[in-house]
Design a protein around this motif. Structure first.
Motif, PDB file in Angstrom:
ATOM      1  N   LEU A 118      -5.578  19.554  -9.333  1.00 18.98           N
ATOM      2  CA  LEU A 118      -4.310  19.628 -10.055  1.00 18.98           C
ATOM      3  C   LEU A 118      -3.856  18.281 -10.599  1.00 18.98           C
ATOM      4  O   LEU A 118      -3.421  18.176 -11.755  1.00 18.98           O
ATOM      5  N   GLY A 119      -3.889  17.255  -9.763  1.00 24.41           N
ATOM      6  CA  GLY A 119      -3.385  15.955 -10.180  1.00 24.41           C
ATOM      7  C   GLY A 119      -3.746  14.888  -9.168  1.00 24.41           C
ATOM      8  O   GLY A 119      -4.246  15.187  -8.083  1.00 24.41           O
ATOM      9  N   SER A 120      -3.493  13.656  -9.541  1.00 26.88           N
ATOM     10  CA  SER A 120      -3.810  12.535  -8.669  1.00 26.88           C
ATOM     11  C   SER A 120      -2.690  11.516  -8.680  1.00 26.88           C
ATOM     12  O   SER A 120      -1.845  11.500  -9.588  1.00 26.88           O
ATOM     13  N   LEU A 121      -2.696  10.678  -7.655  1.00 31.07           N
ATOM     14  CA  LEU A 121      -1.704   9.626  -7.491  1.00 31.07           C
ATOM     15  C   LEU A 121      -2.404   8.351  -7.041  1.00 31.07           C
ATOM     16  O   LEU A 121      -3.300   8.397  -6.201  1.00 31.07           O
ATOM     17  N   PRO A 122      -1.993   7.204  -7.568  1.00 27.15           N
ATOM     18  CA  PRO A 122      -2.549   5.966  -7.036  1.00 27.15           C
ATOM     19  C   PRO A 122      -1.856   5.577  -5.740  1.00 27.15           C
ATOM     20  O   PRO A 122      -0.776   6.080  -5.422  1.00 27.15           O
ATOM     21  N   LEU A 123      -2.472   4.698  -5.007  1.00 26.95           N
ATOM     22  CA  LEU A 123      -1.803   4.036  -3.905  1.00 26.95           C
ATOM     23  C   LEU A 123      -1.335   2.671  -4.392  1.00 26.95           C
ATOM     24  O   LEU A 123      -1.799   2.184  -5.427  1.00 26.95           O
ATOM     25  N   VAL A 124      -0.418   2.080  -3.660  1.00 24.66           N
ATOM     26  CA  VAL A 124       0.142   0.796  -4.043  1.00 24.66           C
ATOM     27  C   VAL A 124      -0.058  -0.187  -2.891  1.00 24.66           C
ATOM     28  O   VAL A 124       0.245   0.130  -1.734  1.00 24.66           O
ATOM     29  N   VAL A 125      -0.599  -1.364  -3.202  1.00 24.37           N
ATOM     30  CA  VAL A 125      -0.703  -2.437  -2.222  1.00 24.37           C
ATOM     31  C   VAL A 125       0.689  -3.049  -2.087  1.00 24.37           C
ATOM     32  O   VAL A 125       1.214  -3.619  -3.037  1.00 24.37           O
ATOM     33  N   CYS A 126       1.304  -2.887  -0.910  1.00 27.63           N
ATOM     34  CA  CYS A 126       2.695  -3.299  -0.716  1.00 27.63           C
ATOM     35  C   CYS A 126       2.832  -4.377   0.352  1.00 27.63           C
ATOM     36  O   CYS A 126       2.183  -4.309   1.399  1.00 27.63           O
ATOM     37  N   VAL A 127       3.713  -5.343   0.078  1.00 30.69           N
ATOM     38  CA  VAL A 127       4.082  -6.365   1.057  1.00 30.69           C
ATOM     39  C   VAL A 127       5.600  -6.496   1.057  1.00 30.69           C
ATOM     40  O   VAL A 127       6.289  -5.978   0.172  1.00 30.69           O
TER      41      VAL A 127
END
Length: 320
Positions: A118-127
């Motif tokens: 159906l769809g995709s999402l990125p992940l985010v490198v967070c600090v």
């Protein structure tokens, strides 16, 4: 050949299209979501269910059956009557479980069939905004000089997989200490509080804290920048192409479901994902809408299963 004889031969052939195109669904369709309400998979399933209900004129309900690393709901779908009235919302977690979980209660490739990604999402490198590095170059330098505590939403979860990719891409080795949580929200809370150095977060879970100035997004793990975080570079731009990955969601059903029914449902899903109102709402939630057909989706699932099998074995990841 006599007319009666020809008619006898043609009767089964004429009956096939009628059977294949018989009224579907005949009753309520359920989409099993093997996660709690309110998450990414649940959100997309509800958007899809609403549209399919409008298209079919039958109720399409979401049934949340969380637990067992998403296997409880998956097993229920695999064991359901193979008539297309039970669908399963799946994610990268199910591809990972093939290798991660010993002796699973179902066989993903044998017992279930992919209908659509159906769809995709990125992940985010967070600090942490106040104390963390300013960019990915700074993070890489940090990972090579000292130990950091990095949170995820659990062993084998997409954020954990992303951490292991980061470990490999930066040669950080033991300098990354993985701290698993039960869900993404607690890890974000601890990062904001300064109890963690780093998380790899699903975009919708961290975007509020990034926009609020409490977290900094150093990079997104997709191939292109994301519309909701246009100022955050990609991992490719940051020189870490090996960190590219997405969290995705799709729909499966019992493998024994007749092929014409599977084709009908897959076609309806692909059409639903093209409806502007659904597409807009999904994109507002952070999704890149895909709506792939069954063949492309099945090929993708096989590739994902193989990719994560290599990582799980190489990193020695174990289930919680």
């Amino acid at each position: 050949m006599s007319l009666p004889r020809r008619a006898a031969l043609l009767t089964p052939l004429l009956a096939l299209p009628a059977w294949a195109q018989s009224a579907f669904p005949e009753r309520t369709v359920r989409i099993i979501v093997p996660f709690p309400p309110g998450g990414l998979t649940d959100t997309m399933a509800r958007l899809l269910g609403q549209r399919l209900s409008e298209e079919w004129g039958r109720a399409v309900v979401v049934e949340n059956r969380a637990g067992g690393s998403a296997m409880i709901g998956a097993e229920a779908a695999a064991r359901a009557a193979p008539d297309g009235h039970t669908l399963l919302a799946v994610t990268v977690t199910h591809a990972v479980n093939v290798t991660l979980v010993p002796n699973p209660p179902y066989d993903l490739a044998r017992d279930l069939s992919m209908l659509s990604v159906l769809g995709s999402l990125p992940l985010v490198v967070c600090v942490n905004e106040a104390s963390g590095p300013r960019d990915m170059a700074g993070l890489v330098a940090l990972l090579r000089t000292r130990r950091v505590n990095a949170g995820s939403s659990g062993n084998g979860s997409p954020p954990h997989l992303a951490l292991e990719l980061l470990r490999q891409a930066t040669n950080a080795g033991d300098n990354i200490t993985h701290v698993p949580y039960r869900g993404g929200a607690p890890s974000i809370t601890d990062l904001v509080a300064g109890n963690l150095d780093l998380i790899m977060s699903n975009l919708p879970e961290c975007i509020g804290q990034i926009r609020g100035g409490r977290l900094r997004g150093l990079a997104v793990t997709s191939a292109a920048r994301h519309a909701l975080l246009p100022d955050v570079p990609t991992v490719i731009e940051a020189g870490l192409p090996g960190l590219e990955m997405t969290n995705w969601t799709g729909i499966m059903t019992a493998a024994a479901t007749p092929a014409p029914v599977q084709a009908l449902i897959s076609g309806a899903i692909v059409a639903a994902m093209r409806v502007p109102a659904l597409k807009t709402r999904a994109e507002e939630g952070g999704f890149d809408v895909l709506g792939w057909d069954a063949d492309r989706s099945a090929t993708f699932l096989r590739a994902e299963t193989a990719r994560w099998a290599t990582l799980v074995r190489g990193a020695g990841i174990r289930p919680e």
